[in-house]
Design a protein around this motif. Structure first.
Motif, mmCIF file in Angstrom:
data_model
loop_
_atom_site.group_PDB
_atom_site.id
_atom_site.type_symbol
_atom_site.label_atom_id
_atom_site.label_comp_id
_atom_site.label_asym_id
_atom_site.label_seq_id
_atom_site.Cartn_x
_atom_site.Cartn_y
_atom_site.Cartn_z
ATOM 1 N N THR A 139 0.812 -1.349 0.050
ATOM 2 C CA THR A 139 0.092 0.193 0.046
ATOM 3 C C THR A 139 0.960 1.374 -0.127
ATOM 4 O OG1 THR A 139 -1.880 -1.042 1.106
ATOM 5 C CG2 THR A 139 -1.901 1.342 1.348
ATOM 6 N N PHE A 140 2.128 1.041 0.853
ATOM 7 C CA PHE A 140 2.779 2.550 1.022
ATOM 8 C C PHE A 140 3.806 2.380 0.019
ATOM 9 C CE2 PHE A 140 0.238 2.212 4.803
ATOM 10 C CZ PHE A 140 -0.206 3.604 5.041
ATOM 11 N N ALA A 141 4.323 3.576 -0.385
ATOM 12 C CA ALA A 141 5.697 3.594 -1.165
ATOM 13 C C ALA A 141 6.723 3.413 -0.273
ATOM 14 C CB ALA A 141 5.790 5.152 -1.655
ATOM 15 N N THR A 479 12.897 8.317 -3.008
ATOM 16 C CA THR A 479 11.511 8.143 -3.128
ATOM 17 C C THR A 479 11.209 7.239 -4.483
ATOM 18 O OG1 THR A 479 10.895 10.205 -2.187
ATOM 19 C CG2 THR A 479 9.179 9.302 -3.417
ATOM 20 N N PHE A 480 10.764 6.131 -4.029
ATOM 21 C CA PHE A 480 10.285 5.297 -5.171
ATOM 22 C C PHE A 480 9.536 4.160 -4.902
ATOM 23 C CE2 PHE A 480 12.855 1.306 -5.027
ATOM 24 C CZ PHE A 480 13.840 1.570 -4.326
ATOM 25 N N HIS A 481 8.751 3.604 -5.322
ATOM 26 C CA HIS A 481 7.529 2.711 -4.799
ATOM 27 C C HIS A 481 8.132 1.145 -4.868
ATOM 28 C CE1 HIS A 481 3.500 1.925 -4.176
ATOM 29 N NE2 HIS A 481 3.244 2.862 -3.945
ATOM 30 N N PRO A 482 7.472 0.477 -4.177
ATOM 31 C CA PRO A 482 7.777 -0.847 -4.198
ATOM 32 C C PRO A 482 7.607 -1.332 -5.364
ATOM 33 C CG PRO A 482 6.170 -0.209 -2.183
ATOM 34 C CD PRO A 482 6.475 0.685 -3.076
ATOM 35 N N GLY A 483 8.825 -2.338 -5.723
ATOM 36 C CA GLY A 483 8.822 -2.949 -6.961
ATOM 37 C C GLY A 483 8.976 -1.982 -8.190
#
Length: 484
Positions: A139-141, A479-483
């Protein structure tokens, strides 16, 4: 569309509002608290429960061990269950099973029925922690993950401290069955909130469950958990204990061989090739060998050694919870400034030194100094646990998160058992008999704390394998998102 959103079922895309995202950590935290409080609160009620069920207090060991064994068996399949059936359905089922198990435990009329119902509770508890973490990670970055994971880690720190006090009050003023009934309203509210606010992540295609791996690993871990539970007791001889230990290790080793020969093993051991994952999981395991025994040793020191009542002992440990919550406010900034390697290496040494300082507490130690030491220890413990728990996900891809969560939760459960066992063994080694006077008890616990403090400092070696910049993805440096 963000990577996590691509994993959502269509109805979840509609329901995952900003409000739901804000409420998600609270929902997961409440579930963690309910699960964490259950075991510690029951420990206090062992004498009253055994008397009510007309069994010896020693027989209650089966009630405590059955829950641990159930956790050990079912945690490894939690990631596969979430991928196959969806996080919402599995998390709701976990809360439902745990709540139903609590109700049945509360109305149990004999110890055999109570043990069976504790197994049912364990089935639910085994899914709560790893599936809750998995939902947060998706759900969270990654840059937001530290704050979310730090928040839901608070219950795991508070529950063991509140448990003895709450258990004493319930047994003293209400009834031992209320210990189980307490979970029912919390569970029912949790089910409603899960339906309204928990996103439903699932994989469109899942691989078959590794049944052979489940049998090998599950039976090996369950047997090892059982051996750790009975270590130091005289119910089994040394030869029998060593035989069971050898069998459990052989089953686990058998799983290791099996996992290399199948395309989709129960636990993906290839994740240990990732440096941050390997350091966080193995570092967590070895660190808990030392600090994991503190919840067992300090009440023993305060009550048996120094003569405090259970309530007074619980109040002396309470400052740890206050410090743990306070540390959450400055933890993201600390990790952002110093980095995971700097924090974990230095913090582990500090924790070892604090254990050595606990060994200076004696009959003439002022209460204010004991409270101060507890406060400082709580702050550094909070920093340690949250750092280790979030570093697990620093470099794993979106597809690997469920496997990472299963392995991390399994190793954490085992490290808790090892931590208590190591504390019990160290204490038994230095205290010559069960009829030791308070002076001998204090001296023995002090020596045990020296050993555990030394073990904690040695575990720093694992974290030294980290490199500068490791974990930046979850410490808000990037700052980057999971995956992503």
């Amino acid at each position: 569309m963000n990577p996590p959103d691509s994993q959502l079922a269509p109805h979840s895309l509609f329901r995952q509002s900003e409000t739901s995202k804000q409420l998600l950590p609270w929902l997961v935290a409440v579930a963690f608290f309910m699960e964490s409080l259950d075991t510690t609160i029951l420990n206090t009620a062992v004498p009253a429960t055994s008397e009510a069920l007309h069994v010896s207090p020693l027989s209650m060991k089966a009630v405590l061990a059955s829950y641990t064994l159930s956790l050990a068996v079912f945690i490894p399949i939690s990631g596969w269950m979430a991928d196959r059936f969806g996080t919402r359905r599995v998390f709701a089922s976990a809360i439902g099973l745990f709540t139903l198990g609590s109700l049945l435990c509360g109305i149990s009329s004999n110890i055999d029925l109570l043990v069976a119902c504790r197994v049912l509770q364990g089935c639910g508890g085994a899914m709560m922690v790893p599936v809750g973490r998995l939902t947060l990670v998706r759900t969270f970055a990654k840059s937001e993950l530290l704050r979310a994971m730090s928040f839901v880690a608070i219950p795991a720190l508070i529950a063991p401290m509140l448990g003895p006090i709450a258990g004493g009050l319930i047994v003293g003023y209400l009834h031992w069955r209320m210990i189980f009934f307490l979970n029912i309203p919390i569970g029912l509210i949790g089910l409603v909130l899960v339906y309204l606010h928990l996103p439903d992540y699932r994989e469109e295609q899942t691989h078959p469950l590794d049944v052979v791996g489940l049998i090998l690993f599950g039976s090996g871990i369950a047997l090892l958990s059982y051996v750790l539970e009975i270590f130091g007791e005289h119910t089994l001889g040394t030869g029998e204990i060593c035989g069971l230990l050898a069998l459990s290790l052989a089953l686990i080793a058998g799983y290791g061989i099996h996992a290399k020969s199948v395309p989709f093993p129960l636990l993906d051991l290839s994740l240990f090739r990732i440096r941050t994952f390997r350091a966080s999981v193995s570092g967590s395991f070895f660190t808990r060998l030392g600090i994991g025994g503190v919840p067992f040793l300090l009440p023993l020191l305060y009550q048996v050694g120094l003569g405090f009542t259970p309530i007074q002992s619980g109040l002396l440990i309470m400052p740890q919870a206050i410090a743990a919550m306070s540390m959450k406010l400055i933890m993201p900034r600390l990790l952002s400034l110093i980095g995971y390697r700097g924090v974990l290496v230095s913090n582990t040494v500090v924790l070892g030194i604090l254990l050595l300082l606990f060994a200076t507490i004696g009959l003439h130690t002022p209460v204010w100094l004991i409270v101060l030491q507890a406060f400082i220890y709580g702050a550094f413990t909070s920093l340690q646990y949250s750092s280790m728990n979030t570093l697990v996900y620093a470099d794993v891809s979106e597809e690997q998160t469920s496997a990472a969560s299963s392995i991390a939760s399994t190793m954490q459960q085992m490290s808790i058992s090892f931590g208590v066992a190591s504390a019990g063994l160290a204490t038994a080694f230095f205290i010559p008999s069960t009829h030791s006077n308070s002076g001998e008890m204090i001296a023995g616990i002090h020596k045990a704390l020296y050993v555990l403090g030394g073990l904690t400092i040695l575990s720093t070696i694992v974290f030294r394998s980290l490199k500068r910049g490791d974990g930046d993805a979850v410490s808000e440096r990037k700052t980057f998102h999971p995956g992503g």
